[in-house]
Design an enzyme around this catalytic site. Structure first.
Site, PDB file in Angstrom:
ATOM      1  N   HIS A  97     -11.942   9.016  16.108  1.00  0.00           N
ATOM      2  CA  HIS A  97     -11.893   7.884  17.257  1.00  0.00           C
ATOM      3  C   HIS A  97     -10.568   8.477  18.042  1.00  0.00           C
ATOM      4  CE1 HIS A  97     -13.301   5.658  13.765  1.00  0.00           C
ATOM      5  NE2 HIS A  97     -14.573   5.324  14.548  1.00  0.00           N
TER       6      HIS A  97
ATOM      7  N   LYS B 245     -21.883  -8.263   8.255  1.00  0.00           N
ATOM      8  CA  LYS B 245     -21.311  -6.818   7.088  1.00  0.00           C
ATOM      9  C   LYS B 245     -19.783  -6.934   6.984  1.00  0.00           C
ATOM     10  CE  LYS B 245     -20.581  -2.306   9.187  1.00  0.00           C
ATOM     11  NZ  LYS B 245     -20.719  -1.501  11.283  1.00  0.00           N
TER      12      LYS B 245
ATOM     13  N   ARG C 284     -21.031  13.111  17.044  1.00  0.00           N
ATOM     14  CA  ARG C 284     -20.808  14.074  16.146  1.00  0.00           C
ATOM     15  C   ARG C 284     -21.824  15.160  15.570  1.00  0.00           C
ATOM     16  NH1 ARG C 284     -18.365   9.349  11.994  1.00  0.00           N
ATOM     17  NH2 ARG C 284     -19.549   8.876  13.676  1.00  0.00           N
TER      18      ARG C 284
ATOM     19  N   SER D 111     -15.121   6.406   9.637  1.00  0.00           N
ATOM     20  CA  SER D 111     -14.686   6.185   8.362  1.00  0.00           C
ATOM     21  C   SER D 111     -14.728   6.093   6.817  1.00  0.00           C
ATOM     22  CB  SER D 111     -14.842   4.732   9.217  1.00  0.00           C
ATOM     23  OG  SER D 111     -14.241   4.686  10.432  1.00  0.00           O
TER      24      SER D 111
HETATM   25  P1  ADP Z   1     -19.946   1.784  14.406  1.00  0.00           P
HETATM   26  O1  ADP Z   1     -19.489   1.005  13.151  1.00  0.00           O
HETATM   27  O2  ADP Z   1     -20.480   1.279  15.961  1.00  0.00           O
HETATM   28  O3  ADP Z   1     -20.560   3.226  14.341  1.00  0.00           O
HETATM   29  P2  ADP Z   1     -17.020   3.842  14.670  1.00  0.00           P
HETATM   30  O4  ADP Z   1     -16.384   2.441  14.135  1.00  0.00           O
HETATM   31  O5  ADP Z   1     -17.645   3.754  13.267  1.00  0.00           O
HETATM   32  O6  ADP Z   1     -18.412   2.293  15.074  1.00  0.00           O
HETATM   33  O7  ADP Z   1     -17.591   4.698  15.008  1.00  0.00           O
HETATM   34  C1  ADP Z   1     -17.474   4.085  16.690  1.00  0.00           C
HETATM   35  C2  ADP Z   1     -17.938   4.924  17.591  1.00  0.00           C
HETATM   36  O8  ADP Z   1     -16.893   6.747  17.215  1.00  0.00           O
HETATM   37  C3  ADP Z   1     -18.893   5.705  17.820  1.00  0.00           C
HETATM   38  O9  ADP Z   1     -19.687   6.595  19.189  1.00  0.00           O
HETATM   39  C4  ADP Z   1     -18.754   7.280  16.466  1.00  0.00           C
HETATM   40  O10 ADP Z   1     -19.846   7.791  16.724  1.00  0.00           O
HETATM   41  C5  ADP Z   1     -18.103   7.813  17.351  1.00  0.00           C
HETATM   42  N1  ADP Z   1     -17.099   8.599  16.216  1.00  0.00           N
HETATM   43  C6  ADP Z   1     -16.157   8.376  15.005  1.00  0.00           C
HETATM   44  N2  ADP Z   1     -15.768   9.152  14.500  1.00  0.00           N
HETATM   45  C7  ADP Z   1     -15.906  10.463  15.376  1.00  0.00           C
HETATM   46  C8  ADP Z   1     -15.032  11.664  14.976  1.00  0.00           C
HETATM   47  N3  ADP Z   1     -15.112  12.092  13.950  1.00  0.00           N
HETATM   48  N4  ADP Z   1     -16.005  11.966  16.662  1.00  0.00           N
HETATM   49  C9  ADP Z   1     -16.476  11.778  17.367  1.00  0.00           C
HETATM   50  N5  ADP Z   1     -16.722  10.287  17.655  1.00  0.00           N
HETATM   51  C10 ADP Z   1     -16.702   9.400  16.100  1.00  0.00           C
END
Ligand code: ADP
Length: 161
Positions: A17, A41, A90, A128
């Site tokens: 992120h 959630k 990703r 995450s």
């Molecule tokens: P959500 O609960 O909305 O999926 P996240 O916190 O998991 O939120 O992720 C937010 C954004 O960050 C999403 O667009 C996700 O694809 C992106 N993201 C998460 N991990 C990575 C990573 N390792 N590299 C690039 N983008 C990522």
């Protein structure tokens, strides 16, 4: 002003992120990293913990603001006068999911555009979810999260029992 909202659960924020935000910074005047609150959630880290992680990560980035929102993302963007949603991609799973959401958001958000940045290869397998699984299993998940918040994460883990 070019303003982007980077919405997510950030449970917890990872280096993946952080990398997306840092690489998008030259494109915008301001990026709002916004914790979306979904009352149905269940999260592993509390809202306060997740916010503390975000604040610590972006403390020294004057163009980054950290916030929480409850409403629809498009309504939140309007309130913040943001013209773009920022998301990371990703793999094809992200692509399939994100394109649907982006098109719906453009429909209901008055043409609000979503800008995607591809993951950096070194973080392409970070999520995450895997970080939480490692932490729950007693492993050192801190190497996957931004350096500025590693101490906060270790502290938070002491209270997880
Ligand atoms: P959500 O609960 O909305 O999926 P996240 O916190 O998991 O939120 O992720 C937010 C954004 O960050 C999403 O667009 C996700 O694809 C992106 N993201 C998460 N991990 C990575 C990573 N390792 N590299 C690039 N983008 C990522």
């Amino acid at each position: 002003m070019k303003i982007a909202v980077f919405p997510g659960s950030f449970d917890p924020i990872t280096k993946g992120h952080e990398d997306i935000v840092k690489r998008a910074l030259p494109l915008f005047d301001k990026i709002i990293v916004a914790l979306g609150v979904n009352s149905t959630k269940r999260y592993y880290f509390s809202q306060t913990e997740r916010l503390d992680f975000l604040h610590a990560t972006f403390e020294h980035e004057p163009k980054v603001e950290v916030d929480v929102f409850q409403k629809l993302t498009v309504d939140y963007c309007k309130e913040k006068e943001a013209n773009f949603i920022l998301r990371g991609l990703r793999n094809s799973n992200d692509f399939n999911y994100e394109t649907t959401i982006a098109m719906l958001n453009r429909d209901i958000g008055d043409g609000l555009e979503t800008l995607f940045l591809l993951t950096s290869p070194e973080y392409s397998y970070y999520s995450s979810t895997v970080v939480r699984e490692i932490l729950k299993g007693g492993g050192d998940g801190s190497i996957f999260v931004p350096e500025e918040m590693q101490d906060l994460l270790k502290e938070a883990m002491k209270h997880k029992g």
